[in-house]
Design a protein around this motif. Structure first.
Motif, PDB file in Angstrom:
ATOM      1  N   LYS A 217     -21.781  11.803 -32.176  1.00 14.86           N
ATOM      2  CA  LYS A 217     -20.817  12.883 -32.396  1.00 14.86           C
ATOM      3  C   LYS A 217     -21.527  14.220 -32.545  1.00 14.86           C
ATOM      4  CE  LYS A 217     -16.931  14.275 -35.350  1.00 14.86           C
ATOM      5  NZ  LYS A 217     -16.100  13.901 -36.527  1.00 14.86           N
ATOM      6  N   ALA A 218     -22.619  14.239 -33.304  1.00 10.87           N
ATOM      7  CA  ALA A 218     -23.341  15.488 -33.550  1.00 10.87           C
ATOM      8  C   ALA A 218     -23.972  16.044 -32.279  1.00 10.87           C
ATOM      9  CB  ALA A 218     -24.411  15.273 -34.621  1.00 10.87           C
ATOM     10  N   THR A 219     -24.272  15.160 -31.327  1.00 14.91           N
ATOM     11  CA  THR A 219     -24.929  15.600 -30.091  1.00 14.91           C
ATOM     12  C   THR A 219     -23.954  15.713 -28.921  1.00 14.91           C
ATOM     13  OG1 THR A 219     -25.552  13.288 -29.629  1.00 14.91           O
ATOM     14  CG2 THR A 219     -27.178  14.676 -30.764  1.00 14.91           C
ATOM     15  N   GLY A 220     -22.659  15.592 -29.203  1.00 14.83           N
ATOM     16  CA  GLY A 220     -21.657  15.786 -28.174  1.00 14.83           C
ATOM     17  C   GLY A 220     -21.571  14.662 -27.165  1.00 14.83           C
ATOM     18  N   ARG A 221     -21.949  13.452 -27.571  1.00 15.37           N
ATOM     19  CA  ARG A 221     -21.904  12.305 -26.669  1.00 15.37           C
ATOM     20  C   ARG A 221     -20.775  11.363 -27.061  1.00 15.37           C
ATOM     21  NH1 ARG A 221     -27.289   9.235 -26.643  1.00 15.37           N
ATOM     22  NH2 ARG A 221     -26.002   7.917 -25.294  1.00 15.37           N
ATOM     23  N   HIS A 222     -20.297  10.581 -26.077  1.00 11.68           N
ATOM     24  CA  HIS A 222     -19.277   9.577 -26.374  1.00 11.68           C
ATOM     25  C   HIS A 222     -19.933   8.215 -26.589  1.00 11.68           C
ATOM     26  CE1 HIS A 222     -19.517   7.433 -22.559  1.00 11.68           C
ATOM     27  NE2 HIS A 222     -19.473   8.587 -21.900  1.00 11.68           N
ATOM     28  N   PRO A 223     -19.221   7.266 -27.216  1.00  5.85           N
ATOM     29  CA  PRO A 223     -19.789   5.946 -27.486  1.00  5.85           C
ATOM     30  C   PRO A 223     -19.401   4.869 -26.484  1.00  5.85           C
ATOM     31  CG  PRO A 223     -17.826   6.224 -28.799  1.00  5.85           C
ATOM     32  CD  PRO A 223     -17.966   7.483 -27.962  1.00  5.85           C
ATOM     33  N   TRP A 224     -18.844   5.226 -25.326  1.00 10.12           N
ATOM     34  CA  TRP A 224     -18.234   4.240 -24.447  1.00 10.12           C
ATOM     35  C   TRP A 224     -19.224   3.573 -23.499  1.00 10.12           C
ATOM     36  CZ3 TRP A 224     -13.218   2.473 -24.537  1.00 10.12           C
ATOM     37  CH2 TRP A 224     -12.382   3.126 -25.449  1.00 10.12           C
ATOM     38  N   ARG A 225     -18.991   2.283 -23.289  1.00 11.93           N
ATOM     39  CA  ARG A 225     -19.716   1.501 -22.297  1.00 11.93           C
ATOM     40  C   ARG A 225     -18.758   1.109 -21.179  1.00 11.93           C
ATOM     41  NH1 ARG A 225     -23.698  -2.645 -22.504  1.00 11.93           N
ATOM     42  NH2 ARG A 225     -24.231  -1.283 -20.750  1.00 11.93           N
ATOM     43  N   PRO A 226     -19.214   1.140 -19.927  1.00 15.20           N
ATOM     44  CA  PRO A 226     -18.352   0.697 -18.830  1.00 15.20           C
ATOM     45  C   PRO A 226     -18.120  -0.807 -18.892  1.00 15.20           C
ATOM     46  CG  PRO A 226     -20.566   1.127 -18.038  1.00 15.20           C
ATOM     47  CD  PRO A 226     -20.539   1.587 -19.462  1.00 15.20           C
ATOM     48  N   ALA A 227     -17.034  -1.257 -18.277  1.00 16.61           N
ATOM     49  CA  ALA A 227     -16.693  -2.683 -18.266  1.00 16.61           C
ATOM     50  C   ALA A 227     -17.826  -3.495 -17.637  1.00 16.61           C
ATOM     51  CB  ALA A 227     -15.401  -2.889 -17.488  1.00 16.61           C
ATOM     52  N   HIS A 228     -18.202  -4.586 -18.309  1.00 18.03           N
ATOM     53  CA  HIS A 228     -19.309  -5.399 -17.811  1.00 18.03           C
ATOM     54  C   HIS A 228     -19.249  -6.800 -18.400  1.00 18.03           C
ATOM     55  CE1 HIS A 228     -20.778  -3.708 -21.627  1.00 18.03           C
ATOM     56  NE2 HIS A 228     -21.424  -4.846 -21.754  1.00 18.03           N
ATOM     57  N   ILE A 229     -20.018  -7.681 -17.795  1.00 15.54           N
ATOM     58  CA  ILE A 229     -20.222  -9.048 -18.290  1.00 15.54           C
ATOM     59  C   ILE A 229     -21.727  -9.258 -18.408  1.00 15.54           C
ATOM     60  CG2 ILE A 229     -19.851 -11.505 -17.874  1.00 15.54           C
ATOM     61  CD1 ILE A 229     -17.476 -10.742 -16.078  1.00 15.54           C
ATOM     62  N   HIS A 230     -22.155  -9.817 -19.541  1.00  8.97           N
ATOM     63  CA  HIS A 230     -23.580 -10.078 -19.790  1.00  8.97           C
ATOM     64  C   HIS A 230     -24.004 -11.427 -19.209  1.00  8.97           C
ATOM     65  CE1 HIS A 230     -24.274  -6.966 -22.996  1.00  8.97           C
ATOM     66  NE2 HIS A 230     -22.975  -7.113 -23.168  1.00  8.97           N
ATOM     67  N   PHE A 231     -25.245 -11.472 -18.721  1.00  8.68           N
ATOM     68  CA  PHE A 231     -25.841 -12.721 -18.241  1.00  8.68           C
ATOM     69  C   PHE A 231     -27.306 -12.794 -18.679  1.00  8.68           C
ATOM     70  CE2 PHE A 231     -22.403 -12.217 -15.238  1.00  8.68           C
ATOM     71  CZ  PHE A 231     -22.021 -13.508 -14.892  1.00  8.68           C
ATOM     72  N   VAL A 232     -27.733 -13.980 -19.056  1.00 10.08           N
ATOM     73  CA  VAL A 232     -29.151 -14.336 -19.043  1.00 10.08           C
ATOM     74  C   VAL A 232     -29.255 -15.548 -18.135  1.00 10.08           C
ATOM     75  CG1 VAL A 232     -31.153 -15.145 -20.325  1.00 10.08           C
ATOM     76  CG2 VAL A 232     -29.635 -13.455 -21.361  1.00 10.08           C
ATOM     77  N   VAL A 233     -29.981 -15.397 -17.033  1.00  9.11           N
ATOM     78  CA  VAL A 233     -30.108 -16.472 -16.053  1.00  9.11           C
ATOM     79  C   VAL A 233     -31.549 -16.978 -16.088  1.00  9.11           C
ATOM     80  CG1 VAL A 233     -29.800 -17.149 -13.651  1.00  9.11           C
ATOM     81  CG2 VAL A 233     -28.348 -15.362 -14.634  1.00  9.11           C
ATOM     82  N   SER A 234     -31.707 -18.283 -16.277  1.00  9.80           N
ATOM     83  CA  SER A 234     -33.047 -18.856 -16.391  1.00  9.80           C
ATOM     84  C   SER A 234     -33.108 -20.185 -15.655  1.00  9.80           C
ATOM     85  CB  SER A 234     -33.420 -19.051 -17.864  1.00  9.80           C
ATOM     86  OG  SER A 234     -32.467 -19.884 -18.517  1.00  9.80           O
ATOM     87  N   ALA A 235     -34.291 -20.542 -15.210  1.00  8.62           N
ATOM     88  CA  ALA A 235     -34.515 -21.819 -14.527  1.00  8.62           C
ATOM     89  C   ALA A 235     -35.990 -22.152 -14.613  1.00  8.62           C
ATOM     90  CB  ALA A 235     -34.074 -21.741 -13.062  1.00  8.62           C
ATOM     91  N   ASP A 236     -36.296 -23.432 -14.637  1.00  9.88           N
ATOM     92  CA  ASP A 236     -37.696 -23.862 -14.689  1.00  9.88           C
ATOM     93  C   ASP A 236     -38.469 -23.295 -13.501  1.00  9.88           C
ATOM     94  OD1 ASP A 236     -37.200 -25.314 -16.973  1.00  9.88           O
ATOM     95  OD2 ASP A 236     -36.960 -27.228 -15.926  1.00  9.88           O
TER      96      ASP A 236
END
Length: 321
Positions: A217-236
């Motif tokens: 707020k003090a620096t004139g920025r918004h707190p919003w994140r765009p719509a997304h889905i998180h992934f951690v993809v791993s394999a041997d």
């Protein structure tokens, strides 16, 4: 016999200016036994002192910074990590990510881990619904393949998936935060294919009721994140990748509060007004959305062997299952 001089002690004058202090602090840390820790500490001191001198930090401002850090510490719990939010919103998390996860051409790009991963998400069959309690969102199918850099399928890859609910909150922010929701683990099949049922992701503000919110707020920025889905993809045999997929139509793609958007991670979520076989088999009635994303993994290396362990430690800071 005179006493031996303690390690790190110097003959700097007692009437010191600010540069004398910096020199003495560096001298005292110069004997740090571990080479990597020594490099980090000496660089930290040099840059921190240079910052204080450059802005001519006042004592009142210094004390205000101490109060902010104290408040951030008080807000941290097993359900919230205010310091990770600070790191994210200052862009530090993304800089660390870019340095530590440099990828060859064609590999899926990584992005921030975030503070809301939780341990204990259930493993689900293909088409399993992570949004079983979210009745207000638009049903969505996320599908694709997990491949290596040569386009060969990676069978048995683990996709750890999580996102906010349609109300813009992660389950850890609910009134009953101990109930896991909007989380699941999926395996790729012999062809590298995966299928996840969820709801259309929404944009949302990061928690802004603490010192991070006050800073924005003090620096004139918004707190919003765009719509997304998180992934951690791993394999041997492959380096794990921590990433998001983003909705191309979201208005916050160019101003993500945590600087995490990369062009290669932006997807088209297609709306369907008529039933199709795959959705019908899963009991999904229109309207619903679909999107596809192909993950490409790089062969593992010694340097990346502890990535998943580090992420599990971060997850334990963010929330316990």
């Amino acid at each position: 016999m005179p006493n031996a001089r303690p390690k790190g002690q110097t003959d700097l004058p007692r009437n010191k200016n600010e540069d004398d202090i910096t020199a003495e602090v560096l001298a005292r840390f110069s004997a740090t036994p571990d080479p990597r820790l020594r490099r980090i500490m000496l660089s930290l001191i040099s840059h921190l002192h240079a910052f204080v001198k450059e802005v001519e930090l006042t004592e009142a401002e210094w004390f205000q910074a101490i109060e902010i850090l104290t408040e951030a510490g008080k807000m941290c719990s097993d359900k919230r990590q205010e310091f990770i939010l600070f790191s994210d919103t200052l862009g530090v998390s993304m800089v660390v990510d870019l340095i530590d996860h440099r990828k060859p051409d064609g590999a899926t790009e990584s992005t921030v881990f975030g503070p809301f991963h939780r341990l204990g998400a259930p493993e689900m069959p293909a088409g399993g619904n992570i949004a079983h309690r979210d009745t207000s969102g638009v049903p969505t199918l996320v599908s694709g393949r997990v491949l290596d850099l040569d386009g060969r399928p990676v069978a048995g890859a683990l996709l750890d998936v999580w996102q906010t609910q349609t109300n813009g909150l992660y389950d850890a922010q609910d009134e009953q935060p101990d109930a896991l929701h909007m989380r699941g683990k999926f395996r790729s099949d012999a062809e590298g294919s995966y299928l996840i049922r969820t709801v259309l992701p929404v944009n949302y503000p990061i928690p802004s009721d603490g010192p991070v919110g006050a800073m924005l707020k003090a620096t004139g920025r918004h707190p919003w994140r765009p719509a997304h889905i998180h992934f951690v993809v791993s394999a041997d045999g492959y380096e794990p990748v921590t990433t998001h997929i983003f909705d191309r139509t979201d208005p916050y793609l160019a101003s993500d509060a945590v600087f995490a958007v990369k062009d290669s991670l932006i997807c088209d979520f297609v709306r369907h007004e008529a039933a199709e076989p795959q959705a019908s088999r899963l009991g999904i009635a229109p309207p619903y959305c679909t999107t596809e994303f192909e993950f490409r993994l790089t062969p593992s290396s010694t340097a990346q062997a502890t990535v998943m362990d580090a992420q599990r430690r971060l997850a334990a800071l963010g929330a316990r299952a």
